[in-house]
Design a protein around this motif. Structure first.
Motif, mmCIF file in Angstrom:
data_model
loop_
_atom_site.group_PDB
_atom_site.id
_atom_site.type_symbol
_atom_site.label_atom_id
_atom_site.label_comp_id
_atom_site.label_asym_id
_atom_site.label_seq_id
_atom_site.Cartn_x
_atom_site.Cartn_y
_atom_site.Cartn_z
ATOM 1 N N GLU A 161 0.849 -1.202 0.000
ATOM 2 C CA GLU A 161 0.000 0.000 0.000
ATOM 3 C C GLU A 161 0.880 1.245 0.000
ATOM 4 O OE1 GLU A 161 -3.806 0.123 2.127
ATOM 5 O OE2 GLU A 161 -3.014 1.885 3.186
ATOM 6 N N LYS A 208 -9.650 -0.358 -10.581
ATOM 7 C CA LYS A 208 -9.022 -1.632 -10.264
ATOM 8 C C LYS A 208 -8.618 -2.320 -11.559
ATOM 9 C CE LYS A 208 -9.752 -5.992 -7.762
ATOM 10 N NZ LYS A 208 -10.685 -6.781 -6.911
ATOM 11 N N LEU A 211 -1.756 -3.615 -13.497
ATOM 12 C CA LEU A 211 -0.927 -2.477 -13.873
ATOM 13 C C LEU A 211 -0.016 -2.792 -15.051
ATOM 14 C CD1 LEU A 211 0.225 -1.079 -10.404
ATOM 15 C CD2 LEU A 211 -1.416 -0.035 -11.979
ATOM 16 N N LEU A 322 5.547 1.050 -8.883
ATOM 17 C CA LEU A 322 4.385 0.430 -9.528
ATOM 18 C C LEU A 322 4.837 -0.839 -10.232
ATOM 19 C CD1 LEU A 322 2.804 3.697 -10.961
ATOM 20 C CD2 LEU A 322 2.085 2.435 -8.922
ATOM 21 N N ALA A 328 -3.992 -3.932 -8.969
ATOM 22 C CA ALA A 328 -3.985 -2.692 -8.204
ATOM 23 C C ALA A 328 -5.396 -2.157 -7.991
ATOM 24 C CB ALA A 328 -3.141 -1.632 -8.909
ATOM 25 N N VAL A 341 -2.634 3.709 -3.668
ATOM 26 C CA VAL A 341 -2.496 2.596 -4.603
ATOM 27 C C VAL A 341 -2.168 1.344 -3.793
ATOM 28 C CG1 VAL A 341 -1.263 1.647 -6.572
ATOM 29 C CG2 VAL A 341 -1.657 4.117 -6.416
ATOM 30 N N ARG A 342 -3.061 0.377 -3.877
ATOM 31 C CA ARG A 342 -2.888 -0.887 -3.140
ATOM 32 C C ARG A 342 -2.655 -1.995 -4.171
ATOM 33 N NH1 ARG A 342 -7.167 -0.501 -0.878
ATOM 34 N NH2 ARG A 342 -6.459 0.575 0.989
ATOM 35 N N GLN A 343 -1.446 -2.559 -4.172
ATOM 36 C CA GLN A 343 -1.092 -3.585 -5.137
ATOM 37 C C GLN A 343 -1.036 -4.960 -4.467
ATOM 38 O OE1 GLN A 343 2.174 -2.099 -7.991
ATOM 39 N NE2 GLN A 343 2.436 -0.787 -6.194
#
Length: 346
Positions: A161, A208, A211, A322, A328, A341-343
């Motif tokens: 995050e 969502k 990426l 990223l 994401a 941005v939560r990956q």
């Protein structure tokens, strides 16, 4: 499916220059960056190409490719981290042995984003768009930049995050006068301006998707080549899943940016696209009154997706790390001008 490397503490970092190396007067800066990595507990294996620069490249393409291939295949190297970007990485792409790349991270941005995207599209191996080695020479990196290490040491299945930075840079340190440079001490970045993310549509935004992205100036040249087949990548590695694109502009005026984005659209890159995120840009010179905001608005209307801009990505640091291929979730607050941005590495 996407394959995620895992950076082990104390591993070896391979430093090679598949694009530009450093001229002699900049070697001290490179040595400082290497020392910082060693102080962080890593071993550093430096290639010959990082110390040379001639005619817009560190070395002829076959030499750059040989050194890069060696590091990508060396099981003792857990991260390939070029010193910085450059101009002519594209010459190396046809010489890379994609089917022999080991499970390791590649980290960088600018011209290096061409390598990152090509590797992910060809192999399904996740790559990391973020800081370069030279920008890590400070002993106290800002919180946003420092996230690179957490991101690369997150195990497959884990979550990373990240939040919008508080401040960003508009002038590099070398562009300041002597007094201003002294005031920064060992800080690499000159973070002076409040960071404000923006949305084309206004209001809060949620997006969502998987990426993919990089520097528009260079990744556009993958279109029509064996290294830029986005459709084949989607079918093989993320069937049925939407793609969330992150893009940044280094030197293009707005008309050239628009042409490049339309070409991406016509090539099918934006099929099943869930949104676009554009980084802050030192370029985006308007042409005939046509601004970057006009470009973003046109893309939002044509694709029917949300578009964020001025995010932490690209040539106006700091920037998020990223992960090409990661799932994401992006949340943007219009009132606060910030985002998260939560990956998920799944």
């Amino acid at each position: 499916m996407i394959r995620y490397p895992f950076l082990k503490e104390g591993t070896t970092i391979g430093v090679t220059a598949p694009s530009s190396g450093l001229e002699p007067e900049l070697h001290d800066m490179l040595r400082q960056a290497i020392r910082r990595m060693e102080e962080e507990g890593f071993y550093v294996s430096g290639g010959d190409t990082i110390w040379t620069q001639h005619k817009a490249k560190s070395a002829p393409a076959p030499l750059r490719a040989e050194e890069l291939n060696r590091m990508l295949q060396d099981e003792n190297i857990g991260l390939v981290l070029p010193p910085w970007g450059g101009e002519l990485l594209i010459e190396v792409l046809e010489h890379i042995e994609y089917d022999r790349i080991g499970e390791k991270w590649i980290l960088g941005y600018s011209d290096i984003s061409l390598l990152l995207l090509a590797v992910t599209l060809r192999t399904g191996l996740a790559t990391a768009h973020g800081t370069n080695l030279i920008d890590l020479r400070s002993g106290t990196p800002d919180e946003t930049t420092a996230k690179w290490r957490e991101a690369l040491t997150t195990p497959p299945g884990g979550v990373i995050e990240q939040h919008a930075s508080a401040l960003h840079q508009v002038k590099w340190k070398h562009q300041l006068d002597e007094a201003e440079r002294e005031g920064l001490g060992e800080d690499v970045f000159n973070l002076t301006e409040p960071t404000i993310w923006r949305s084309v549509s206004g209001g809060d935004v949620g997006m969502k998707g998987r990426l993919l992205g990089g520097c528009v100036d260079v990744i556009r040249h993958l279109i029509g080549t064996p290294y830029g087949d986005v459709r084949a990548f989607r079918e093989a590695h993320i069937p049925g899943e939407p793609v969330l694109w992150f893009l940044e502009n280094c030197e293009l005026n707005t008309a050239d940016l628009r042409r490049s984005l339309v070409q991406m659209k016509l090539a099918g890159w934006f099929e099943n696209c869930s949104g676009l995120m554009f980084g802050r840009s030192p370029a985006n010179t308007p042409v005939g009154g046509y601004t970057a905001e006009d470009v973003y608005r046109d893309m939002a209307e044509e694709l029917g997706v949300p578009v964020l801009h001025d995010i932490d990505c690209g040539h106006m640091p700091p920037q998020l790390t990223l992960i090409n291929g990661a799932m994401a979730e992006v949340e943007f607050s219009e009132e606060q001008g910030t985002g998260t941005v939560r990956q998920t590495l799944k």
